[in-house]
Design a protein around this motif. Structure first.
Motif, PDB file in Angstrom:
ATOM      1  N   GLY A 606      76.388  65.006  59.735  1.00 29.43           N
ATOM      2  CA  GLY A 606      76.924  63.958  58.884  1.00 29.43           C
ATOM      3  C   GLY A 606      76.159  63.717  57.608  1.00 29.43           C
ATOM      4  O   GLY A 606      76.486  62.801  56.854  1.00 29.43           O
ATOM      5  N   ARG A 607      75.142  64.556  57.351  1.00 28.35           N
ATOM      6  CA  ARG A 607      74.295  64.354  56.172  1.00 28.35           C
ATOM      7  C   ARG A 607      74.266  65.622  55.329  1.00 28.35           C
ATOM      8  O   ARG A 607      74.685  66.693  55.773  1.00 28.35           O
ATOM      9  CB  ARG A 607      72.874  63.959  56.617  1.00 28.35           C
ATOM     10  CG  ARG A 607      72.877  62.677  57.436  1.00 28.35           C
ATOM     11  CD  ARG A 607      71.623  62.482  58.286  1.00 28.35           C
ATOM     12  NE  ARG A 607      71.971  61.777  59.505  1.00 28.35           N
ATOM     13  CZ  ARG A 607      72.079  60.447  59.600  1.00 28.35           C
ATOM     14  NH1 ARG A 607      71.848  59.702  58.534  1.00 28.35           N
ATOM     15  NH2 ARG A 607      72.421  59.877  60.739  1.00 28.35           N
ATOM     16  N   GLU A 608      73.753  65.488  54.099  1.00 26.21           N
ATOM     17  CA  GLU A 608      73.677  66.654  53.231  1.00 26.21           C
ATOM     18  C   GLU A 608      72.783  67.712  53.866  1.00 26.21           C
ATOM     19  O   GLU A 608      71.777  67.400  54.517  1.00 26.21           O
ATOM     20  CB  GLU A 608      73.134  66.262  51.855  1.00 26.21           C
ATOM     21  CG  GLU A 608      73.370  67.303  50.792  1.00 26.21           C
ATOM     22  CD  GLU A 608      74.842  67.553  50.517  1.00 26.21           C
ATOM     23  OE1 GLU A 608      75.153  68.671  50.045  1.00 26.21           O
ATOM     24  OE2 GLU A 608      75.683  66.665  50.767  1.00 26.21           O
ATOM     25  N   ALA A 609      73.154  68.982  53.688  1.00 25.12           N
ATOM     26  CA  ALA A 609      72.394  70.087  54.276  1.00 25.12           C
ATOM     27  C   ALA A 609      71.221  70.453  53.389  1.00 25.12           C
ATOM     28  O   ALA A 609      71.374  70.625  52.172  1.00 25.12           O
ATOM     29  CB  ALA A 609      73.300  71.297  54.470  1.00 25.12           C
ATOM     30  N   VAL A 610      70.052  70.584  53.982  1.00 22.67           N
ATOM     31  CA  VAL A 610      68.873  71.077  53.277  1.00 22.67           C
ATOM     32  C   VAL A 610      68.553  72.462  53.824  1.00 22.67           C
ATOM     33  O   VAL A 610      68.479  72.670  55.036  1.00 22.67           O
ATOM     34  CB  VAL A 610      67.662  70.128  53.428  1.00 22.67           C
ATOM     35  CG1 VAL A 610      67.266  69.928  54.886  1.00 22.67           C
ATOM     36  CG2 VAL A 610      66.469  70.640  52.621  1.00 22.67           C
ATOM     37  N   ARG A 611      68.402  73.432  52.931  1.00 27.54           N
ATOM     38  CA  ARG A 611      68.100  74.803  53.329  1.00 27.54           C
ATOM     39  C   ARG A 611      66.605  75.037  53.189  1.00 27.54           C
ATOM     40  O   ARG A 611      66.006  74.704  52.157  1.00 27.54           O
ATOM     41  CB  ARG A 611      68.887  75.790  52.476  1.00 27.54           C
ATOM     42  CG  ARG A 611      70.389  75.638  52.599  1.00 27.54           C
ATOM     43  CD  ARG A 611      71.155  76.468  51.599  1.00 27.54           C
ATOM     44  NE  ARG A 611      71.083  77.887  51.901  1.00 27.54           N
ATOM     45  CZ  ARG A 611      70.507  78.801  51.153  1.00 27.54           C
ATOM     46  NH1 ARG A 611      69.898  78.464  50.032  1.00 27.54           N
ATOM     47  NH2 ARG A 611      70.514  80.072  51.496  1.00 27.54           N
ATOM     48  N   LEU A 612      66.017  75.630  54.223  1.00 33.79           N
ATOM     49  CA  LEU A 612      64.605  75.983  54.176  1.00 33.79           C
ATOM     50  C   LEU A 612      64.372  77.277  54.932  1.00 33.79           C
ATOM     51  O   LEU A 612      65.163  77.659  55.799  1.00 33.79           O
ATOM     52  CB  LEU A 612      63.716  74.870  54.716  1.00 33.79           C
ATOM     53  CG  LEU A 612      63.744  74.520  56.212  1.00 33.79           C
ATOM     54  CD1 LEU A 612      62.510  73.680  56.558  1.00 33.79           C
ATOM     55  CD2 LEU A 612      64.994  73.755  56.609  1.00 33.79           C
ATOM     56  N   HIS A 613      63.289  77.952  54.586  1.00 34.92           N
ATOM     57  CA  HIS A 613      62.977  79.248  55.181  1.00 34.92           C
ATOM     58  C   HIS A 613      62.427  79.051  56.598  1.00 34.92           C
ATOM     59  O   HIS A 613      61.695  78.091  56.862  1.00 34.92           O
ATOM     60  CB  HIS A 613      61.948  79.971  54.314  1.00 34.92           C
ATOM     61  CG  HIS A 613      61.885  81.443  54.558  1.00 34.92           C
ATOM     62  ND1 HIS A 613      61.229  81.983  55.643  1.00 34.92           N
ATOM     63  CD2 HIS A 613      62.394  82.497  53.855  1.00 34.92           C
ATOM     64  CE1 HIS A 613      61.334  83.297  55.605  1.00 34.92           C
ATOM     65  NE2 HIS A 613      62.038  83.636  54.539  1.00 34.92           N
ATOM     66  N   ASP A 626      68.800  70.242  62.995  1.00 33.68           N
ATOM     67  CA  ASP A 626      68.013  69.023  63.179  1.00 33.68           C
ATOM     68  C   ASP A 626      68.207  68.059  62.008  1.00 33.68           C
ATOM     69  O   ASP A 626      68.395  68.478  60.853  1.00 33.68           O
ATOM     70  CB  ASP A 626      66.516  69.349  63.265  1.00 33.68           C
ATOM     71  CG  ASP A 626      66.114  69.944  64.600  1.00 33.68           C
ATOM     72  OD1 ASP A 626      66.966  69.973  65.510  1.00 33.68           O
ATOM     73  OD2 ASP A 626      64.950  70.380  64.732  1.00 33.68           O
ATOM     74  N   VAL A 627      68.138  66.777  62.313  1.00 30.70           N
ATOM     75  CA  VAL A 627      68.026  65.773  61.253  1.00 30.70           C
ATOM     76  C   VAL A 627      66.554  65.698  60.856  1.00 30.70           C
ATOM     77  O   VAL A 627      65.680  65.518  61.709  1.00 30.70           O
ATOM     78  CB  VAL A 627      68.527  64.398  61.714  1.00 30.70           C
ATOM     79  CG1 VAL A 627      68.269  63.332  60.636  1.00 30.70           C
ATOM     80  CG2 VAL A 627      70.009  64.461  62.046  1.00 30.70           C
ATOM     81  N   VAL A 628      66.292  65.888  59.571  1.00 32.10           N
ATOM     82  CA  VAL A 628      64.915  65.907  59.089  1.00 32.10           C
ATOM     83  C   VAL A 628      64.719  64.815  58.045  1.00 32.10           C
ATOM     84  O   VAL A 628      65.669  64.348  57.405  1.00 32.10           O
ATOM     85  CB  VAL A 628      64.548  67.280  58.477  1.00 32.10           C
ATOM     86  CG1 VAL A 628      64.602  68.364  59.538  1.00 32.10           C
ATOM     87  CG2 VAL A 628      65.453  67.610  57.296  1.00 32.10           C
ATOM     88  N   ARG A 629      63.472  64.435  57.904  1.00 30.94           N
ATOM     89  CA  ARG A 629      63.080  63.453  56.876  1.00 30.94           C
ATOM     90  C   ARG A 629      62.337  64.197  55.779  1.00 30.94           C
ATOM     91  O   ARG A 629      61.333  64.865  56.040  1.00 30.94           O
ATOM     92  CB  ARG A 629      62.194  62.369  57.482  1.00 30.94           C
ATOM     93  CG  ARG A 629      61.643  61.351  56.474  1.00 30.94           C
ATOM     94  CD  ARG A 629      60.852  60.270  57.196  1.00 30.94           C
ATOM     95  NE  ARG A 629      60.190  59.367  56.263  1.00 30.94           N
ATOM     96  CZ  ARG A 629      58.919  59.472  55.876  1.00 30.94           C
ATOM     97  NH1 ARG A 629      58.163  60.467  56.378  1.00 30.94           N
ATOM     98  NH2 ARG A 629      58.392  58.616  55.028  1.00 30.94           N
ATOM     99  N   LEU A 638      67.157  61.493  54.541  1.00 33.42           N
ATOM    100  CA  LEU A 638      67.471  62.280  55.727  1.00 33.42           C
ATOM    101  C   LEU A 638      68.453  63.378  55.342  1.00 33.42           C
ATOM    102  O   LEU A 638      69.284  63.203  54.453  1.00 33.42           O
ATOM    103  CB  LEU A 638      68.078  61.401  56.817  1.00 33.42           C
ATOM    104  CG  LEU A 638      67.236  60.219  57.298  1.00 33.42           C
ATOM    105  CD1 LEU A 638      67.938  59.515  58.463  1.00 33.42           C
ATOM    106  CD2 LEU A 638      65.834  60.654  57.700  1.00 33.42           C
ATOM    107  N   ALA A 639      68.354  64.508  56.010  1.00 29.74           N
ATOM    108  CA  ALA A 639      69.250  65.628  55.760  1.00 29.74           C
ATOM    109  C   ALA A 639      69.374  66.443  57.032  1.00 29.74           C
ATOM    110  O   ALA A 639      68.603  66.259  57.988  1.00 29.74           O
ATOM    111  CB  ALA A 639      68.745  66.487  54.603  1.00 29.74           C
ATOM    112  N   CYS A 667      67.102  57.083  51.764  1.00 28.28           N
ATOM    113  CA  CYS A 667      68.532  57.383  51.677  1.00 28.28           C
ATOM    114  C   CYS A 667      68.914  58.134  52.943  1.00 28.28           C
ATOM    115  O   CYS A 667      68.442  59.265  53.167  1.00 28.28           O
ATOM    116  CB  CYS A 667      68.863  58.214  50.440  1.00 28.28           C
ATOM    117  SG  CYS A 667      70.605  58.733  50.387  1.00 28.28           S
ATOM    118  N   VAL A 668      69.768  57.555  53.748  1.00 28.74           N
ATOM    119  CA  VAL A 668      70.079  58.152  55.048  1.00 28.74           C
ATOM    120  C   VAL A 668      71.100  59.266  54.930  1.00 28.74           C
ATOM    121  O   VAL A 668      71.395  59.950  55.912  1.00 28.74           O
ATOM    122  CB  VAL A 668      70.581  57.071  56.025  1.00 28.74           C
ATOM    123  CG1 VAL A 668      69.534  55.986  56.194  1.00 28.74           C
ATOM    124  CG2 VAL A 668      71.902  56.469  55.569  1.00 28.74           C
TER     125      VAL A 668
END
Length: 721
Positions: A606-613, A626-629, A638-639, A667-668
């Motif tokens: 339900g949140r914006e996707a954050v891409r990480l390696h 996962d929901v991450v901070r 949160l993303a 910002c959730v």
């Protein structure tokens, strides 16, 4: 059109309604009271008169910056600015968040920002002639489907496919592999973010020391190269800007830098720089350095050679459509000369009377008492949103026209519901578009929504300026008048244009074909005297004595490496070791239609996707989904985590545009602008720096807060309704 966040009726923030105008930290936190249109317009008109009487028109900030309707008549900014000009004027903004840094520095280098941004080589010329495309920031295909006013024919993807078919060599210089379509077999240089200038200097040093630069071109068409070469060689500071030096900053092997420079010297090379590269601290430098590098190659003005800015940033850059203005509404003349660089809105609201530098001048921030916004959403595109919230608490009154309960509407005092493009009549066309489109209304206005023109016309009637604003015309009468006046001008030029009734029935008019190649740089190359640039020297200024005379230590007189605060070499990196790139999203334009199915389909948890390696995710205990901070010392969001190997380790990617949904400083929903710094690119341009920021990421522990922006704020009805 029937989304739960549609604004159904005029609404006034309870505190403003009960206590009256004045600075108020409750903005963005309080509930709203729905009132009648008459009451809302009476309150608005009375407040405009009060502010003008007590503080003058300079105290009114006509924000209205940002993307709005594709329609040329109902264009929200044009409507509001026309109204405010009729009212006596307003403090305005200058430049854009998109390319505000380039717009200021380019005139000093090549004489015109418009020529550099709009009149480069067309894609057909690049396809036919370019042998090596060096793409700083890539050519992100997702961006080329967007142009102000819309795009009827999407040409760029086809030209990129032709580049692939011709096996044109491409050097992709970006931390993100997705900044170039997969079908282009590019050599990927996964550069450290914010070090593009260092790479350009390393390439330039190789050209200079191996005598691969075009001395004749530099002597005939440029000025200031000798000073720049002294800098490259380290004559003043003792530091040669050679490939090993550049490698230490960019983390690209020095042998790769040297090899790329040699290939650029022997091939027809086109150097592109996306707008994203100048949305950072010292963003002037990569633009200036790329022009200097292209000048050293001596190919500026040759078909498929030289320099381009914004290829992959906007659909009209390099496009082949006709280039003339379609019908539009005149905004009139603003009697108030006061303005601010657009990205300095929070500084202005927080620091009235403060002096600041801009473009070689010293200016003073005005004391703004009323902010009036229609079209756009500063709580999408501005940086450090927690600081912006504080800034929005300072004016006496904030007025917003909006179809939806965006964060900007939630931080207003008077909110007026407006129609969408599907609920009104208009005509639309984008820059270099092929058609003028008849935009027929296909739905009735939602609830009590009204057109901006109708709203402002009613306010104008209360203020005694209705005739000046409306000229006695209905919206349909304006469409007919604007179209027929435009048609007459074209007919006088021998162009066959249908009458308005025929155009309206047909639904579109194909604009006259004008797909000839731009001639600016070829003409300049053919005769630099007859076609001199609008610089003091008439030539390309690799060193600008005018900029040097300003004495800005954050923007010297020639391209230079200046270490930003938000970068891995600084002290902040010890606490926030990841570089976040806040780029444009795939699933929407900025924050528009974030609640729509396409945008929602790209969310994670339900949140914006954050891409990480994965190499960054594993030591932090982060798994896919996962929901991450994500946090730093400005705020947190949160993303939803997405693990990817097509970006360099140490870099995370969180697109802009998730509707700001604050719980305290968190910002959730995943808006990266709670993290970005509200500092200018330099004292020259005062441009925004929201592209990069240092952060840390950790798994969110516990039940994450729910998303609230998918429903309206708390509303009650005024008893007088």
């Amino acid at each position: 059109m029937t989304d739960p966040t549609r604004i159904a009726a005029p609404a006034v923030r309870r505190g403003w309604l009960e206590r009256g105008p004045g600075p108020d930290a409750a903005r963005g936190h309080e509930d709203f009271v729905e009132v009648s249109w008459d009451k809302a317009l009476d309150l608005l008109s009375t407040e405009l008169l009060r502010v003008r009487s007590e503080h003058g028109n300079e105290a009114i900030y006509g924000g209205s910056y940002g993307w709005a309707s594709a329609g040329r008549f109902h264009h929200a900014q044009s409507q509001l600015h026309r109204f405010l000009n009729a009212f006596g004027g307003f403090t305005s903004s200058r430049n854009t968040y998109s390319n505000g840094t380039s717009s200021v520095v380019l005139p000093y280098i090549v004489g015109s920002a418009v020529d550099a941004l709009r009149n480069g080589s067309s894609w057909p010329t690049i396809v036919a002639n370019t042998e090596l495309l060096v793409a700083f920031g890539g050519v992100p295909e997702k961006n080329v489907f967007v142009t102000p006013g819309g795009v009827t024919r999407h040409h760029t993807p086809g030209f990129l496919a032709q580049l692939a078919d011709r096996n044109v060599e491409v050097a992709l210089i970006s931390p993100l592999r997705e900044d170039l379509p997969d079908r282009l077999q590019a050599r990927w240089y996964p550069i450290r973010p914010a070090t593009d200038t260092a790479l350009m200097l390393g390439l330039a040093h190789t050209l200079a020391t191996e005598d691969l630069h075009d001395r004749q071109f530099l002597d005939r068409y440029c000025t200031g190269y000798a000073e720049f070469e002294r800098y490259l060689l380290g004559a003043e500071d003792g530091i040669a800007k050679d490939a090993p030096w550049a490698s230490a900053l960019t983390e690209i092997p020095p042998e790769d830098i040297v090899a790329l420079a040699r290939r650029m010297a022997v091939h027809r090379t086109f150097i592109t720089v996306t707008w994203s590269l100048q949305r950072i601290e010292h963003g002037e430098q990569p633009v200036w350095a790329a022009i200097a590098l292209a000048a050293m190659l001596g190919q500026i003005g040759l078909p498929g050679g030289g320099f381009g800015h914004g290829y992959g940033s906007m659909g009209d850059t390099g496009d082949i459509g006709p280039d003339f203005r379609v019908p539009h509404l005149s905004q009139g003349t603003n009697p108030v000369r006061q303005f601010i660089p657009v990205a300095r809105i929070a500084d202005m609201l927080l620091n009235p009377g403060t002096r600041y530098h801009y473009d070689g001048t010293e200016r003073v921030y005005p004391d703004i008492r009323l902010v009036y916004w229609s079209g756009g959403n500063p709580f999408h595109h501005h940086q450090d949103l927690n600081r912006l919230r504080k800034a929005f608490s300072q004016p006496d009154t904030v007025i917003v026209h909006e179809p939806f309960w965006t964060a900007t509407a939630r931080h207003a005092d008077i909110v007026l519901p407006t129609t969408t493009a599907l609920e009104r009549e208009d005509f639309g066309s984008g820059r270099r578009d092929t058609h003028l489109i008849a935009m027929h209304r296909i739905a009735e206005p939602h609830a009590q929504a009204r057109d901006d023109y109708v709203i402002l016309g009613a306010v104008a009637a209360r203020l005694g300026i209705e005739d000046q604003f409306t000229e006695g015309r209905t919206p349909r009468e304006w469409l007919v008048d604007l179209y027929e006046s435009w048609r007459e001008r074209l007919v006088d030029q021998g162009v066959a244009v249908p009458s308005f009734p025929d155009f309206w029935e047909a639904g579109e008019y194909r604009l006259p074909n004008d797909s000839s190649e731009r001639t600016l740089w070829s003409d300049f190359r053919a005769n630099p005297v007859a076609h001199r640039l609008a610089t003091p020297s008439g030539r390309i200024e690799i060193t600008s004595q005018r900029v040097a005379a300003f004495g800005y230590d954050d923007c010297p007189g020639h391209p230079a490496w200046l270490e930003p605060v938000e970068w891995l070499g600084g002290e902040r990196a010890q606490r926030f070791p990841l570089q976040l790139i806040a780029n444009q999203p795939r699933t929407r334009l900025h924050g528009q239609l974030d609640g729509g199915a396409v945008s929602q389909g790209g969310k994670v948890a339900g949140r914006e996707a954050v891409r990480l390696h994965p190499l960054d995710a594993k030591p932090r205990g982060i798994d896919e989904g996962d929901v991450v901070r994500i946090f730093n010392d400005r705020g947190a969001c949160l993303a939803g985590a997405v693990l990817a190997t097509d970006l360099r380790p140490g870099v995370v990617q969180l697109p802009t545009g998730a509707w700001f949904d604050p719980v305290g400083s968190l910002c959730v929903h995943g808006n990266p602008n709670v993290l970005t710094a509200d500092v200018p690119s330099s004292r020259l341009s005062q441009g925004c720096t929201g592209q990069h920021v240092l952060v840390e990421i950790e798994p969110f522990v516990g039940e994450p807060p729910g998303i609230s922006v998918r429903r309206p704020p708390v509303l009650s009805r005024d008893r007088e309704r």
